[in-house]
Design a protein around this motif. Structure first.
Motif, mmCIF file in Angstrom:
data_model
loop_
_atom_site.group_PDB
_atom_site.id
_atom_site.type_symbol
_atom_site.label_atom_id
_atom_site.label_comp_id
_atom_site.label_asym_id
_atom_site.label_seq_id
_atom_site.Cartn_x
_atom_site.Cartn_y
_atom_site.Cartn_z
ATOM 1 N N ARG A 1 35.282 36.461 34.137
ATOM 2 C CA ARG A 1 34.891 36.997 32.902
ATOM 3 C C ARG A 1 35.946 37.874 33.674
ATOM 4 O O ARG A 1 37.005 38.192 32.962
ATOM 5 N N LEU A 2 36.727 37.475 34.556
ATOM 6 C CA LEU A 2 37.909 38.068 36.058
ATOM 7 C C LEU A 2 39.564 37.642 34.906
ATOM 8 O O LEU A 2 40.101 37.893 34.700
ATOM 9 N N ALA A 3 38.983 35.841 34.271
ATOM 10 C CA ALA A 3 40.065 35.208 33.768
ATOM 11 C C ALA A 3 40.321 36.221 32.387
ATOM 12 O O ALA A 3 41.463 35.688 31.949
ATOM 13 N N ASN A 4 38.931 36.631 31.861
ATOM 14 C CA ASN A 4 39.114 37.547 30.193
ATOM 15 C C ASN A 4 40.362 39.121 30.836
ATOM 16 O O ASN A 4 41.318 39.270 29.659
ATOM 17 N N SER A 5 40.288 39.603 31.955
ATOM 18 C CA SER A 5 40.447 41.123 32.080
ATOM 19 C C SER A 5 40.199 40.718 33.942
ATOM 20 O O SER A 5 39.536 40.751 34.121
ATOM 21 N N PRO A 6 41.216 41.565 34.148
ATOM 22 C CA PRO A 6 41.765 42.020 35.380
ATOM 23 C C PRO A 6 40.353 43.117 35.655
ATOM 24 O O PRO A 6 40.354 44.002 35.180
ATOM 25 N N VAL A 7 40.512 43.141 37.377
ATOM 26 C CA VAL A 7 39.038 44.659 37.040
ATOM 27 C C VAL A 7 39.470 45.066 38.892
ATOM 28 O O VAL A 7 40.142 44.523 39.606
ATOM 29 N N GLN A 8 39.638 46.258 39.100
ATOM 30 C CA GLN A 8 39.942 47.259 39.976
ATOM 31 C C GLN A 8 38.469 47.576 41.048
ATOM 32 O O GLN A 8 37.911 47.844 40.641
ATOM 33 N N PHE A 9 38.806 46.534 41.949
ATOM 34 C CA PHE A 9 37.102 46.714 43.058
ATOM 35 C C PHE A 9 37.347 47.724 44.123
ATOM 36 O O PHE A 9 39.394 47.396 45.222
ATOM 37 N N GLN A 10 37.062 49.396 44.903
ATOM 38 C CA GLN A 10 37.223 50.363 45.448
ATOM 39 C C GLN A 10 36.319 50.349 46.474
ATOM 40 O O GLN A 10 35.142 49.796 45.901
ATOM 41 N N GLU A 11 37.004 50.189 47.370
ATOM 42 C CA GLU A 11 36.491 52.076 48.996
ATOM 43 C C GLU A 11 35.383 52.721 47.917
ATOM 44 O O GLU A 11 35.769 53.278 47.860
ATOM 45 N N ILE B 1 33.057 49.984 44.815
ATOM 46 C CA ILE B 1 32.719 50.250 42.911
ATOM 47 C C ILE B 1 33.595 49.336 42.657
ATOM 48 O O ILE B 1 34.809 48.744 42.947
ATOM 49 N N TYR B 2 33.631 48.849 41.383
ATOM 50 C CA TYR B 2 34.255 48.592 40.096
ATOM 51 C C TYR B 2 34.753 49.379 39.078
ATOM 52 O O TYR B 2 33.846 49.505 38.710
ATOM 53 N N LYS B 3 36.287 49.446 38.728
ATOM 54 C CA LYS B 3 35.940 49.718 37.191
ATOM 55 C C LYS B 3 37.619 49.180 37.356
ATOM 56 O O LYS B 3 38.016 48.845 37.172
ATOM 57 N N PRO B 4 37.807 49.908 35.466
ATOM 58 C CA PRO B 4 38.728 49.143 34.523
ATOM 59 C C PRO B 4 40.058 49.430 35.282
ATOM 60 O O PRO B 4 40.511 50.718 35.697
ATOM 61 N N ILE B 5 41.506 48.713 34.748
ATOM 62 C CA ILE B 5 42.696 48.429 35.991
ATOM 63 C C ILE B 5 43.326 50.146 35.158
ATOM 64 O O ILE B 5 44.078 50.865 35.736
ATOM 65 N N GLY B 6 43.249 50.032 33.904
ATOM 66 C CA GLY B 6 44.077 50.800 32.660
ATOM 67 C C GLY B 6 43.242 52.608 33.140
ATOM 68 O O GLY B 6 43.660 52.952 31.813
ATOM 69 N N GLY B 7 41.994 51.830 33.086
ATOM 70 C CA GLY B 7 41.753 53.682 32.597
ATOM 71 C C GLY B 7 40.483 52.606 31.637
ATOM 72 O O GLY B 7 40.480 52.130 30.643
ATOM 73 N N GLY B 8 39.860 54.174 31.111
ATOM 74 C CA GLY B 8 39.117 54.333 29.960
ATOM 75 C C GLY B 8 37.324 53.505 29.976
ATOM 76 O O GLY B 8 36.701 53.115 29.028
ATOM 77 N N GLY B 9 37.661 53.092 31.155
ATOM 78 C CA GLY B 9 35.342 52.844 31.453
ATOM 79 C C GLY B 9 35.252 53.766 32.602
ATOM 80 O O GLY B 9 35.984 53.891 33.725
ATOM 81 N N HIS B 10 33.843 53.628 32.986
ATOM 82 C CA HIS B 10 33.028 54.036 33.984
ATOM 83 C C HIS B 10 33.010 53.063 35.363
ATOM 84 O O HIS B 10 33.079 52.098 35.882
#
Length: 265
Positions: free
Chosen positions: A147-157, A122-131
């Motif tokens: 688009r990761l160049a505009n904003s990093p993302v958290q990817f998770q098991e 799954i993936y979600k915002p690093i700083g919260g504020g999204g699903h």
């Protein structure tokens, strides 16, 4: 004799002599919040500067109270960890708290390597504020990953199991509840909450929640856990957890436990 230095916010000077503890829900003063939306659209730089000044005054007043023996729950220096999820997880993992395998990055190659290694992501915002969302094959296209160049993302098991919220007050678990939802992210739709009696809570989950609160310096927190058939993982410890819905729907008494803690000097 030194010159007098005064910090004043709407006649709150009496606070210093009247209270021993302050409950700090959140600082606010975020230009993204709805109350600032209109002003931010019309004059964004001015709003950012104004909120920075208010934040500076508010934080100075809170630290002044702390310097004079007033206890702040939770203190400003730990409220900010809600947006530091990668650090939270690395800190908890180092302390032996089970966490899901996670990759927080802006590097497309790292994402592809992670997706090759972890079957369900799954993936979600690093700083919260999204699903949270499932990582699909289309998400690994060059255009999407660029688009990761505009904003990093958290990817998770992705761990399939029950979503559990464990409330910790002053180093002890005071309540726990299961969040009933079939959605990937229960916040995206209406959901129910079922109380878990503390006598029924897995002792390992209880210990992990208390360890997470201790490692992150949180006198009060809601620890989010996914409890699967063969394991459990801690997703995060929220420094400003909402609890009224849990008390109302699940019959927990987080408000009472927190109030008792705050009232005791």
């Amino acid at each position: 004799m030194a010159d007098e230095t005064r910090i004043s916010i709407d006649d709150t000077g009496a606070l210093l002599g009247e209270c021993h503890t302050i409950y700090l829900r959140r600082l606010g003063l975020d230009p993204r919040h709805p109350e600032f939306e209109t002003d931010f659209e019309e004059r964004p730089l001015s709003v950012i500067n104004q909120l920075r000044e208010y934040r500076g005054l508010l934080l100075s007043a809170i630290r002044h109270l702390q310097d004079n023996g007033v206890r702040v729950i939770n203190p400003p220096d730990v409220l900010g960890i809600h947006s530091l999820k990668p650090w939270q997880l690395s800190r908890l993992a180092a302390a032996g708290v089970p966490v899901p395998e996670t990759c927080s990055t802006n590097d497309p190659a790292e994402v592809r390597a992670f997706a090759d290694r972890v079957e369900n992501v799954i993936y979600k915002p690093i700083g919260g504020g999204g699903h949270a969302h499932h990582l699909e094959s289309v998400d690994l296209d060059d255009d999407r990953l660029s688009r990761l160049a505009n904003s990093p993302v958290q990817f998770q098991e992705r761990i399939d199991g029950n979503d559990v919220r464990v409330f910790v007050v002053d180093g002890e678990v005071v309540a726990a509840a299961r969040i009933v939802s079939d959605a990937l992210d229960y916040r995206s739709e209406r959901h129910d909450v079922e109380r878990i009696g503390l006598e029924s809570l897995d002792p390992e989950i209880e210990r992990a929640a208390c360890r997470a609160a201790d490692q992150l310096g949180l006198p009060f927190t809601g620890v989010d856990v996914v409890n699967a058939a063969d394991r459990f993982v801690v997703l995060e410890a929220n420094p400003s957890p909402m609890f009224a819905t849990f008390d109302e729907l699940a019959g927990t008494n987080v408000a009472g436990e927190l109030a008792g803690f705050l009232a005791d000097p």
